[in-house]
Enzyme design. Structure first.
Site, PDB file in Angstrom:
ATOM      1  N   ALA A  75       0.814  -1.225   0.000  1.00 46.53           N
ATOM      2  CA  ALA A  75       0.000   0.000   0.000  1.00 46.53           C
ATOM      3  C   ALA A  75       0.843   1.269   0.000  1.00 46.53           C
ATOM      4  O   ALA A  75       0.335   2.354  -0.283  1.00 46.53           O
ATOM      5  CB  ALA A  75      -0.940   0.001   1.208  1.00 46.53           C
ATOM      6  N   ASP A 112       5.526   3.245  10.564  1.00 49.16           N
ATOM      7  CA  ASP A 112       4.853   2.648   9.398  1.00 49.16           C
ATOM      8  C   ASP A 112       4.067   1.400   9.794  1.00 49.16           C
ATOM      9  O   ASP A 112       3.718   0.597   8.922  1.00 49.16           O
ATOM     10  CB  ASP A 112       5.852   2.347   8.280  1.00 49.16           C
TER      11      ASP A 112
END
Length: 378
Positions: free
Chosen positions: A189, A260
């Site tokens: 993504a 992240d």
């Protein structure tokens, strides 16, 4: 993860509404070339090398993934958009807008079309003074001198006077209320890319997942039933260790931290990959760990459809990921969305980036920032 380039540009105008010309130029650079991080004050300076009306000059630094020659092409297009007409007449001329590429990281570039650093920057006070405002840790790669030293040695004695103070485009976005932001998303993504880019643009600390170091990951994609449990357990242990160590280094009340991943992803993946009895055991261990972990102030989920995810996975070329089926990615997406729906205390923002490329397209990156800005303003 490839870091962005730091680019220094000098902007000048001495025709028309000089202030609006400079502002419009900065906005176009921010929209089309890269993220404008800092902007200097505007200085009114006499024309240099010819008789003309005085100039407004400023400097800015932007972050971008683009090459120096690509930036040059875009800069010339922006000058044209703003009404500059270049002609073959030699020498200095009045102009609506002038954009000079001064520096590109610490590189030295000499081609027919481009010379970096700008060969005359050290002779121009109207270039050096604005760059000094930017407070950059930059040294001229040829002369091995800082901007302040270049300014001291500059032969140009022109009278450059501050005329206006400008606002950097990023000043409209403040993460002040969020000390800890976690980006999440499915495989491919772009969460690591985006987290790294935002940390560079907003001067944040980063926590990036060490997935590439996991020895069970390639084996898992070859034989999921056999390696699912050791994979998920090793991920959980590593994420817990990393977050515990990294978060301990920061003051979550003062520092700005971008990650992240959020440790809850461990449970999402485990629910998909583990057998029922293994999952029950895993859940017991996870619950103990999860209670101890700090929760992000803002949790951003980057949604991409499975077709786009498969394209991204193929493009980044990790051999052990190439056989991931779309059905597996669908399960992960559904797992994340179910988790998000169940969270009542987590501050969640979902951004659909299925049709966006925030690396190659600056406007797509600014779209993401705008969605974050809206969330911050709520």
């Amino acid at each position: 993860m490839k870091s962005q380039h730091q680019v220094i540009l000098s902007i000048g105008s001495n025709q028309g509404n000089r202030l609006e010309n400079v502002k419009d130029c900065i906005e176009l650079l921010h929209q089309e070339v890269g993220t404008v991080i800092k902007v200097s004050k505007i200085y009114e300076t006499p024309s240099w090398g010819f008789e003309s009306d005085p100039f407004y000059n400023c400097a800015l630094v932007l972050n971008t993934f683009r090459s120096a020659h690509r930036i040059l092409t875009q800069v010339l297009n922006i000058e044209k958009k703003l009404g500059r007409i270049r002609n073959e007449k030699k020498g200095y001329q009045s102009r609506i807008i002038d954009i000079d590429l001064i520096a590109f990281d610490a590189e030295i570039i000499e081609t027919a079309k481009l010379q970096i650093p700008h060969p005359l920057m050290q002779e121009r006070k109207f270039v050096l003074l604005p760059i000094q405002d930017l407070n950059l840790d930059w040294e001229h790669p040829v002369f091995k001198k800082s901007i302040s030293t270049l300014l001291q040695d500059c032969p140009d004695k022109s009278n450059c006077v501050v005329a206006h103070h400008l606002i950097s485009p990023l000043e409209n976005i403040s993460f002040a209320q969020f000390n800890y932001v976690a980006f999440e998303g499915n495989i491919g993504a772009g969460k690591t890319t985006l987290a790294t880019k935002i940390s560079e643009d907003f001067n944040a600390k980063t926590v990036l997942e060490r997935f590439a170091d996991n020895p069970f990951l390639p084996k898992f994609y070859e034989d999921q039933n056999r390696y699912a449990f050791p994979l998920e357990m090793s991920f959980l242990a590593d994420r817990y260790q990393q977050l515990s160590d990294d978060l301990a280094q920061f003051d979550l009340f003062k520092d700005f931290l971008v990650a992240d991943y959020h440790i809850f992803k461990s449970l999402i993946f485990a629910k998909i990959t583990l057998a029922e009895d293994e999952y029950r055991l895993y859940r017991n261990l996870f619950d103990i760990i999860y209670r101890e972990m700090p929760k992000p102030d803002l949790y951003i989920y980057l949604y991409q459809n499975s077709e786009r995810l498969l394209q991204n996975i193929k493009k980044r070329g990790r051999s052990y990921e190439q056989k991931i089926p779309a059905e597996y990615l669908d399960k992960i997406n559904n797992g994340y969305l179910d988790y998000i729906k169940s969270q009542t205390e987590l501050n969640v923002l979902i951004i659909d980036v299925s049709a966006r490329d925030f690396v190659k397209n600056q406007k797509d990156y600014l779209y993401v920032l705008d969605e974050i800005k809206k969330k911050i303003s709520c």
